[in-house]
Structure formats: structure tokens, C-alpha cells
Design a protein around this motif. Structure first.
Motif, short mmCIF file in Angstrom:
data_model
loop_
_atom_site.label_atom_id
_atom_site.label_comp_id
_atom_site.label_asym_id
_atom_site.label_seq_id
_atom_site.Cartn_x
_atom_site.Cartn_y
_atom_site.Cartn_z
N GLU A 128 0.81 -1.21 0.00
CA GLU A 128 0.00 0.00 0.00
C GLU A 128 0.85 1.26 0.00
N VAL A 129 2.17 1.12 0.27
CA VAL A 129 3.08 2.26 0.17
C VAL A 129 3.43 2.43 -1.31
N LYS A 130 2.69 3.31 -1.98
CA LYS A 130 2.80 3.40 -3.43
C LYS A 130 2.68 4.86 -3.86
N ASN A 131 3.57 5.25 -4.78
CA ASN A 131 3.57 6.60 -5.35
C ASN A 131 3.60 7.69 -4.27
N VAL A 132 4.54 7.53 -3.32
CA VAL A 132 4.72 8.52 -2.24
C VAL A 132 5.63 9.63 -2.77
N LEU A 133 5.13 10.87 -2.80
CA LEU A 133 5.90 12.01 -3.32
C LEU A 133 6.96 12.42 -2.30
N ILE A 134 8.21 12.55 -2.76
CA ILE A 134 9.27 13.01 -1.85
C ILE A 134 9.99 14.26 -2.36
N ALA A 135 9.82 14.62 -3.64
CA ALA A 135 10.46 15.83 -4.15
C ALA A 135 9.72 16.30 -5.40
N SER A 136 9.59 17.63 -5.53
CA SER A 136 8.93 18.22 -6.70
C SER A 136 9.91 19.10 -7.45
N ASP A 137 9.58 19.33 -8.73
CA ASP A 137 10.34 20.24 -9.57
C ASP A 137 11.82 19.87 -9.60
N VAL A 138 12.08 18.61 -9.96
CA VAL A 138 13.45 18.13 -10.10
C VAL A 138 13.72 17.80 -11.57
N THR A 139 14.98 17.63 -11.91
CA THR A 139 15.37 17.26 -13.26
C THR A 139 15.20 15.76 -13.47
N GLU A 140 15.59 15.25 -14.63
CA GLU A 140 15.47 13.84 -14.95
C GLU A 140 16.60 13.00 -14.35
N MET A 141 17.50 13.61 -13.55
CA MET A 141 18.69 12.91 -13.06
C MET A 141 18.43 12.23 -11.73
N LEU A 142 18.94 10.99 -11.57
CA LEU A 142 18.71 10.20 -10.37
C LEU A 142 19.81 9.15 -10.27
N THR A 143 20.43 9.00 -9.10
CA THR A 143 21.47 7.99 -8.90
C THR A 143 21.55 7.62 -7.44
N SER A 144 22.44 6.65 -7.11
CA SER A 144 22.53 6.17 -5.74
C SER A 144 23.91 5.60 -5.47
N HIS A 145 24.25 5.50 -4.17
CA HIS A 145 25.52 4.91 -3.75
C HIS A 145 25.41 4.41 -2.32
N LYS A 146 26.20 3.42 -2.00
CA LYS A 146 26.29 2.89 -0.65
C LYS A 146 26.87 3.94 0.28
N SER A 147 26.33 4.01 1.51
CA SER A 147 26.88 4.93 2.51
C SER A 147 28.10 4.31 3.16
N ASP A 148 29.08 5.15 3.49
CA ASP A 148 30.26 4.70 4.23
C ASP A 148 30.12 4.91 5.73
N SER A 149 29.04 5.57 6.18
CA SER A 149 28.91 5.90 7.60
C SER A 149 27.78 5.13 8.28
N PHE A 150 26.92 4.44 7.53
CA PHE A 150 25.85 3.65 8.13
C PHE A 150 25.47 2.55 7.15
N GLU A 151 24.73 1.54 7.64
CA GLU A 151 24.27 0.47 6.77
C GLU A 151 23.10 0.99 5.95
N GLY A 152 23.37 1.39 4.72
CA GLY A 152 22.32 1.92 3.89
C GLY A 152 22.88 2.63 2.68
N HIS A 153 22.05 3.48 2.08
CA HIS A 153 22.38 4.07 0.80
C HIS A 153 22.01 5.55 0.78
N TRP A 154 22.59 6.23 -0.19
CA TRP A 154 22.22 7.60 -0.53
C TRP A 154 21.54 7.58 -1.91
N VAL A 155 20.42 8.28 -2.04
CA VAL A 155 19.78 8.50 -3.33
C VAL A 155 19.88 9.99 -3.62
N VAL A 156 20.37 10.34 -4.83
CA VAL A 156 20.66 11.73 -5.17
C VAL A 156 19.83 12.16 -6.37
#
Length: 925
Positions: free
Chosen positions: A157-185
Motif C-alpha cells: 500500500e506504500v505506493k507513489n509517495v511524493l518526496i520531491a517536486s520540480d526536479v530534473t530527470e537525473m537520479l542515482t545512488s551509492h552505498k553509505s560509508d557511515s551507516f548500513e544503507g544508501h544515498w539517493v541523489v
């Protein structure tokens, strides 16, 4: 995109042989990425699997998309699902449960990515990007639970949750070095703000970290982070300087220090980093003649990186789009509406050596478009954590970035170490015995599968040294103790001693472990602890930090120095090179002492060295190098020189002692009365005005002789014969020309000389004066510029005012004035009178001799034709011709105090144009 365990899996007994074969063929010598990126789905029903070598086409895709897409496989390399950001298909290529109507757009370059939830193997996040307004996108995420639909997965049921508006077409990600998880940019539209979202075991933090860096971004473009997580690059499709390369902090998610690059009259679109992160590849996108360029990010400055641009592919009618690093370490490039993928075969290589292969992978009956699936770039980084370089016999610690596995077998790549070459510890240690490159690998088991990482470790060499050396020192009093200069052992220990670092210790164990308490700090004057014979140890390090240890034997021998035959050298205190002739310091040449001393040891080969004190002679520290021009600056008037004699074999000490005495004869002259500068005055015909100019030494001629030279001190030193003034032998000199003059003064009793010098400066008065009025005629506040014609520097004065360096005068009343000009040295003054055009504003015709008449002051270039004077009612009182004056009468009668008006007709001799001027003045009684 996908992120999970960063492991390459070799799983199940049925597939083990097949996967191991793939490893040997594909992954040997490369960074071992995880199998989540084993299956790609993209373009018009195209697919590619890396479970074969080389990768082969898949024909089962149900997806057709123009740009952004993503897919994910499990640890074994088996497909889980894929998506275009609108629909999700499961591993059976059926629409996933609740897997439709996700918010994405078919024409967004990076429309979607997939991220696994940290520490939860069953949950994934799918990020999507739609385009409700052209080029202005919204970023959403949806959650997938792989336990739904009997393991095929479904959107919760967690579907199409808006987290940012008026952004470009660019999107990427990388593993975090400070915690177990990731960064999405992501990147905001029409500004330079990056948005970095944190994903950890608690979920997605929708409050981004905002970094302002680089150029403003338009709508199109792609975003990638290097596998190492230290750089991030963006293609800004419609911007002139259309590539930003910035620093990415994998600990904090902050982006900074942007460099702006230009693809060159082309819009940039796709991009990818090389596996080692040192090179950046960029495609030119939607153009008629596309190309792909390589930039060397290690070149240094922005200009150097820009200049490193190399076109590695061009002149092809096939337009290219996205680029994506594969788990085989190669970069794959989509070709629009084409059934082949291009490949950069060796992307870590500079320039065309990267080997761009066009139409390398056949997609069968399907076609590529602009997009390729993207991944968390950190999956392409090496996951073994250890040093990359080390030294022989140094303990190396090994660990893995993640510990989600059941067991591990380590192979350190050092078969010579026997059973010690392998370990089942999670965090083992190993010591490499000698230099070389070793490939260490870790084979892990998890969930019934087996997967492997490897990493090259370079072991540098230890310095090549002599293990045992000897220093022999003279014992001058036979007490068994002396001062040793331990650095004398360096050149015996190693011929490469200039590039090595030496430290010294009391025992071998302290040298090995660098025990500070046992380190010898007085290395130039170390006194042995044990009488007559002692041992210390040197630790020798090279630039790589590797070391060897050498034993230094310290031995004392009796002093055989001859105490007789003292050598004395004497010189005067006033040498021409020493301006201060009373300080007791001079320059000595005692180089002939060497032959004298060597003749005392005809049966031995010896070396002779010289020192300013006994301690230095004993320890061979700070010897005198230039015995041809030695200054006794450390000991004025008298200096003792210590001599040391050593055998040429191993620098054995034969003896040392005080053998030479240097004596400086003091000067009886403190100083002369010669000034630093004198002024000789010339007139305009080069005749001397001040003929009485004399340079006086004020030193008596009874005890001293004098010789004058035409030149500076340096001139006399370099060529005394050409500068000598013949016959100029008095204690004074009258110069006939400007220039430098030097005098040599000789003490008749000692024969010592001393020198003094001066500079005679020429002064020239001005040849003429031109005065230019810069204010308008008839001004009450006039200004002039005085131009002095001549070669000197001048001072100026108006009337009886003060002298000034400026040649501009202001606020001058009209009338007659005098300008005076003189040279700055005051040799002569010339004057010139001038008149400023104007008229008095009042006059007092009372016969007191002051202001009795009213008239207009004229000048050389002003011609007055006539002046008509009127009373206040306009009645003509009188007419004046030229510069005539008015006495304040009318028909012989005195006119009363009042204001009067006048009209003047005149012309300027520069243009001869007749003009009129109206004014008024006051008659006062």
C-alpha cells in the motif's frame, strides 16, 4: 538500480561449475560486483544476461521503453523483477501484483531505480519520476514485498509517495560509508541544488541533505556516482558548459567542489565512470553526428581535465544514449533503434587504448533505445577492506565490508607460506615474506550459495643495506669514550642513503618497533655507553615506509695527531669585500695546509677535514667546506681551526686537534667623513656650477696613503686598473663628473687597506618654463600647469608660497604672478612672470596708490578691442581701448560708490573668433 549484498555468488551444485567458469573467463582481475546486476532489461523488449561469457541477449522481455528503466536479480544471478517506472514485471515476465500505474514517464532519462532495504532481504524500494509539466519532474517511491504472491512479489500500500517536486530527470545512488544503507541523489530544476536522501533500516528519510554546487541544471541529463563513492558527475543537456564533476562524500552525502567541463558545441546526455573512478565517459546525445568523449579526472585542474578530452568514438550515423558499467568491468552503450550494443572493452585505459568496439553485443530481433538499466554504483567497487600496499614481514589485516554470510575461506595468494596461506577467520591477518604483487581472495557461503571477492596487494621491497658496519673514533684522552657522528655510517650502510630515512636506537628490538624511549636523538654527537666498544642500531626506511635494520659497531682508537708545527694565517680586517672594516672578520685561504698535513703521513692514505671546534672535529659534524674562502664570522679577530685526519678505509680516525690559527689585523680607522651621496650642479651648457664640491675623507695623510678610483666598489674589484684615477692620491678628491667614486686607504704601518665609496649625483636646472592656464578666462579661481623643460626632477613655487612637487596650482586670483622652479637638489632656481586674465571685482580710486584704477588683466593670447562701462541704469560712462584703465570719473567728475557693468569685446589669438563678455564690479569711495 539495486543494492543488496556486494557479493558475486557461485551457488548451488548444479550451477557451480557454470558460474565458476564465468568467473575465470569474465571476472579474473576485475572488481567482483554482485549478481544483482546480472540481468538487464531495457529498450524495445531488449535484454542482456551476464550469466554467460560473453554476455548474451535475452528475448523474453515484456517491456518497451524509450529511456529510464531498472532491473534486479538475486544473489545467484536469477531475475527478480524489472520496470520502466510505470509497470513492474516479475521473474515470470508477468505484471507484478499491484504493479501498474506507478508514476513515471517514458521519456525521462533516469525514470526509475531500485534500492533494497538495508538488513531486509525481502523489501525493495522503487523510485520513479514523472513529468506533469514539461522538464519539471516529481520524484516518488513505492515499496515492494517479495514475500507476496507466493514469492513473486507485490507492491504494498506504500505506493507513489511524493518526496520531491520540480526536479530534473537525473537520479542515482551509492552505498553509505557511515551507516548500513544508501544515498539517493536527485537534482532540483533550474538551479545548482543537489538533493541527497538517506535510506537505512528504518526506511527512507524524505528530508534531503541539500548541497549547492556547480552549474544550474536544465531538464535533461544523467547523474552518476563513481564506484569508489568520491565523485559525482552530471550531464546538463542544454547548458553550454554542460558537464559538472563534483566531490561526493559517501559519509555525509554532501556534494561540493564542482568542476565544469564542456563537451564542445554538443549537448551531453549519457555518462559513466571507469571502474577505477579516474576516467569519465560522456555521450553527446541527440545530435546528427554523435560522439563519445573521455575525460581524465586525474589530470588536476579544471583546465587540465578539459584539455584531456579525447574523442574515442565518432563519425558514426548511429546515435548513442546511456552508458552503463557491467559486472565484467566493461562499459556498455545503447544505440538508438539499433539491435546492437557498443562496448568500451578496457575503460580504465587512457585515450583510444580503452578500445571502443562498435556493435559488440547482438540483441537479436529486439532494439535498444536511449536508456539502460542503472544500479547502485558502489556494487562495482572492491569489497575486501585491507591495505593496498605493504612491506615484507608486516602484519596485514583483512576484513569484508559486509558480514551477511555464513562462512568464509581466505586465500592470501602466498603459496610459499604453506598452511598459513589460507584462513577461515572472518578478520584474519597475514604476513608476506618478500616483495611482489599478491592477489588475496575471499570465498563466502551464504544462503546455500558461494561467491568471491579478490584484491591485489603490492608488497614493496625493503631497503638494500649492509647489515653490520663499523665506525672508528679517536680517543684523545684514552678514557674509552668519545663523541660519534652516527650519520657517518649512512653511506656505509647504503649507497642510496640520500633517499632513505635513518633513525638510531640503543637496541635491535627498539629499532624494529620504533620504541621512542630507546631512540638516540643526539645523532651528531652520540657518546658511547660502553667504553672502547659499543653497539647501536640504525632503522633505515624508504619512501614506501619499508625498513631494514643495520648494526653499527662503535670502536675507539688512540689519537695519533701531531701537536707540533702550528700553522698561522694572518690577514687584514678591511678587505674590499667586507664593508665593516672594524668587526674583526675577514676571508682566509688556508687550502695549502692540506698538502702540509698529508706530508706528515706519507706511509698512509688519509683525508683531511677542518672544523671550527673540537666537538665537531670529534664527531665529524659541520666541517668547513670552502677552505679557499673561509670567513671567521663565528670568532672575530682570532679563530682556532681543528683538523681531523682519517684513513681512507672505512673512515678510520687517525687523529684530530687544533693545528691552525687565523688572525685578523684590526683596523685603526673607524670611519671616514665621506657621505653616501654628493650633488654636482650643471647649468644648461653642462658647465659645473658648484666648482667647490670636494669629497673629504677627513683622515690624516701622516699615517695613511690614498688612491681614488672612478667607479663603484664592484667596478674597482672587477677592474681596478681601468678605474684608477692617476695622481688622485690625496685624502680628498674634487670630482669633475657625476658617477661613483671609491677610495682605497692604506695603513702605512700595517699595510692593511680599507675602502669607502660614494655616489656623485648630477643636478640640472630647468632650461625653460611653460605656463598653461587651465581655467576659463575671467574666472575668479584660476588654475595653471607649469611645464618645466629639462632632464631633472623639479620643485615648484607660486609667488612667495611654499615649494611643492606638484606642477599644478589652483585658486589663483587674476593678475600678475611669478612661478619659480628649481631642481630637487636645489642647485639653481629660475623664475617666470605670467598674467591671468581677469578683472578686479572692486576698486578704490582714492589716490592711496592701491586699487586706484579698474582695468582688465590681459595675457599673451588675449586681444581686447574695447570695453564699455555702464552705470546701474544702463548709461554709458566710458569706453576703454585695449588694456586702458578707468579712474572712476565721468566728464571729470568723481562718480559715487556703486555697482557698475561692463561689456568687453575680445578675441583669442588661437582662433581669432570675436567674442563678448559681460560682467560687473564695485566702485568704493
Amino acid at each position: 538500480m539495486i543494492f543488496g549484498y556486494y557479493y558475486k555468488i557461485f551457488f548451488s551444485t548444479n550451477k557451480l561449475a557454470q558460474i565458476l567458469l564465468c568467473v575465470c573467463c569474465i571476472f579474473l582481475g576485475t572488481s567482483h560486483a554482485q549478481n544483482e546486476s546480472s540481468n538487464w532489461y531495457f529498450g524495445s523488449n531488449s535484454g542482456l544476461t551476464f550469466n554467460t561469457s560473453p554476455p548474451s541477449a535475452l528475448q523474453d522481455s515484456q517491456m518497451s521503453t524509450g529511456e529510464g528503466c531498472a532491473s534486479v536479480s538475486d544473489f545467484a544471478g536469477e531475475l527478480l523483477f524489472y520496470t520502466d517506472g510505470r509497470t513492474i514485471w516479475n521473474r515470470n515476465h508477468s505484471v507484478m501484483l499491484n504493479g501498474t500505474d506507478l508514476l513515471a514517464d517514458n521519456s525521462v532519462s533516469q525514470a526509475t531505480l531500485i534500492i533494497s532495504k538495508p538488513n531486509n532481504l525481502n523489501v525493495y524500494y522503487v523510485f520513479t519520476m514523472d513529468k506533469p509539466v514539461f522538464l519539471h519532474n516529481n520524484l516518488y517511491y513505492s515499496e515492494i514485498d517479495m514475500t507476496l504472491d507466493n514469492g513473486l512479489g507485490g507492491v504494498t500500500e506504500v505506493k507513489n509517495v511524493l518526496i520531491a517536486s520540480d526536479v530534473t530527470e537525473m537520479l542515482t545512488s551509492h552505498k553509505s560509508d557511515s551507516f548500513e544503507g544508501h544515498w539517493v541523489v536527485a537534482h532540483e530544476m533550474s538551479n545548482n541544488k543537489y538533493l541527497t536522501f538517506r535510506i537505512d533500516e528504518l526506511g527512507i528519510n524524505t528530508e534531503p541533505i541539500i548541497s549547492s554546487s556547480g552549474s544550474s541544471a536544465g531538464g535533461f541529463g544523467q547523474l552518476k556516482i563513481s564506484p569508489q563513492g568520491n565523485k559525482i558527475a552530471a550531464t546538463l543537456y542544454s547548458v553550454t558548459d554542460n558537464i559538472n564533476v563534483s566531490s561526493f562524500n559517501a559519509n555525509t552525502g554532501v556534494i561540493s567542489n564542482s568542476k565544469t567541463l564542456d563537451l564542445g558545441n554538443r549537448n551531453s546526455y549519457g555518462l559513466e565512470f571507469s571502474p577505477n573512478g579516474s576516467l569519465l565517459y560522456v555521450s553527446s546525445g541527440f545530435v546528427a553526428t554523435p560522439y563519445i568523449a573521455q575525460f581524465d579526472l586525474s589530470a588536476g585542474t579544471t583546465n587540465a581535465i578539459q584539455d584531456s578530452k579525447t574523442v574515442i568514438h565518432g563519425n558514426s550515423p548511429r546515435a548513442t544514449g546511456s552508458m552503463q558499467l557491467g559486472i565484467d568491468g566493461k562499459i556498455y552503450i545503447s544505440a538508438i533503434q539499433d539491435s546492437y550494443l557498443d562496448v568500451i572493452d578496457n575503460p580504465n585505459a587512457l585515450g583510444i587504448d580503452c578500445n571502443y568496439i562498435e556493435s559488440a553485443i547482438n540483441l537479436g530481433s529486439n532494439r535498444g533505445q536511449y536508456g539502460l538499466p542503472q544500479w547502485v554504483e558502489s556494487i562495482f567497487s572492491n569489497e575486501i577492506i585491507t591495505v593496498e600496499t605493504t612491506c615484507p614481514e608486516t602484519v596485514v589485516n583483512f576484513t569484508l565490508k559486509h558480514n551477511n554470510f555464513d562462512s568464509v575461506i581466505w586465500d592470501f595468494g602466498d603459496p610459499s607460506s604453506g598452511v598459513n596461506n589460507v584462513s577461515s577467520d572472518f578478520n584474519p591477518q597475514h604476513t608476506y615474506p618478500s616483495s611482489g604483487t599478491y592477489t588475496a581472495s575471499a570465498t563466502m557461503q551464504a544462503n546455500g550459495g558461494e561467491f568471491q571477492y579478490s584484491k591485489d596487494i603490492v608488497v614493496f621491497t625493503n631497503p638494500e643495506t649492509t647489515e653490520t658496519v663499523q665506525l672508528i673514533q679517536c680517543d684523545d684522552n684514552m678514557d674509552g669514550y668519545a663523541a660519534f657522528n652516527l650519520t657517518e655510517a649512512n653511506e656505509i650502510i647504503s649507497e642510496y642513503n640520500g633517499s632513505l630515512i635513518f633513525t638510531y636506537y640503543l637496541n635491535e628490538e627498539a629499532a624494529k618497533y620504533e620504541t621512542f624511549e630507546s631512540q638516540i636523538t643526539e645523532i651528531l654527537n652520540y657518546t658511547n655507553n660502553n667504553p672502547f666498544n659499543d653497539i647501536v642500531y640504525a632503522r633505515i626506511e624508504n619512501t614506501n615506509g619499508c625498513y631494514s635494520i643495520a648494526e653499527i659497531n662503535l670502536t675507539l682508537s688512540s689519537n695519533q695527531f701531531p701537536q707540533a708545527n702550528m700553522l698561522n694565517y694572518t690577514t687584514c680586517d678591511d678587505d674590499i669585500s667586507d664593508i665593516d672594516h672594524t668587526d674583526g672578520i675577514a676571508t682566509f685561504d688556508f687550502s695549502d695546509a692540506t698538502a702540509t698535513i698529508e706530508n706528515l703521513f706519507l706511509d698512509q692514505d688519509v683525508t683531511v677535514s677542518y672544523y671550527t671546534n673540537e666537538l665537531d672535529a670529534s664527531s665529524e659534524n659541520d666541517n668547513i667546506y670552502n677552505i679557499n674562502e673561509h670567513s671567521n664570522s663565528l670568532s672575530p679577530f682570532i679563530q682556532n681551526i681543528w683538523v681531523r685526519i682519517d684513513g681512507t678505509d672505512n673512515n678510520n680516525c687517525i687523529g684530530y686537534g687544533h693545528l691552525i690559527t687565523l688572525t685578523v689585523i684590526p683596523s685603526n680607522i673607524d670611519e671616514t667623513d665621506i657621505l653616501d651621496e654628493y650633488v654636482i650642479c650643471y647649468d644648461t651648457d653642462e658647465n659645473i656650477i658648484n666648482t667647490d664640491l670636494t669629497i673629504h675623507t677627513e683622515i690624516s695623510a701622516d699615517n695613511y696613503k690614498f688612491q681614488w678610483y672612478n667607479g663603484s666598489m664592484d667596478d674597482v674589484v672587477n677592474n681596478s686598473s681601468s678605474t684608477i684615477l692617476v695622481g688622485a692620491e690625496n685624502n680628498y678628491y674634487t670630482p669633475m663628473h657625476h658617477g661613483f667614486y671609491t677610495v682605497q686607504i692604506t695603513d702605512i704601518n700595517t699595510g692593511c687597506n680599507f675602502w669607502d665609496s660614494t655616489h656623485v649625483i648630477a643636478s640640472y636646472p630647468p632650461e625653460n618654463i611653460n605656463i598653461e592656464q587651465t581655467s576659463p578666462f575671467f574666472s575668479t579661481k584660476n588654475s595653471v600647469i607649469v611645464n618645466a623643460i629639462g632632464s631633472g626632477n623639479y620643485l615648484y613655487k607660486l609667488d612667495s608660497g611654499e615649494w611643492q612637487s606638484s606642477n599644478i596650482f589652483s585658486n589663483i586670483p587674476p593678475g600678475e604672478h611669478i612661478i619659480s622652479v628649481k631642481d630637487v637638489f636645489g642647485c639653481d632656481v629660475i623664475e617666470k612672470s605670467f598674467s591671468l586674465v581677469g578683472f578686479p571685482v572692486f576698486f578704490t580710486p582714492n589716490d592711496d596708490g592701491i586699487n586706484d584704477f579698474w582695468m582688465v588683466n590681459s595675457s599673451e593670447n588675449l586681444v581686447i578691442k574695447k570695453i564699455l562701462i555702464f552705470n546701474r541704469y544702463g548709461k554709458l560712462i566710458t569706453e576703454l581701448k585695449g588694456t586702458n584703465s578707468w579712474d572712476g570719473t565721468y566728464n571729470g567728475n568723481l562718480l559715487p560708490t556703486n555697482d557698475y557693468w561692463f561689456s568687453m569685446t575680445y578675441f583669442n589669438t588661437e582662433d581669432f573668433i570675436e567674442k563678448k563678455f559681460l560682467g560687473h564690479f564695485t566702485l568704493k569711495r
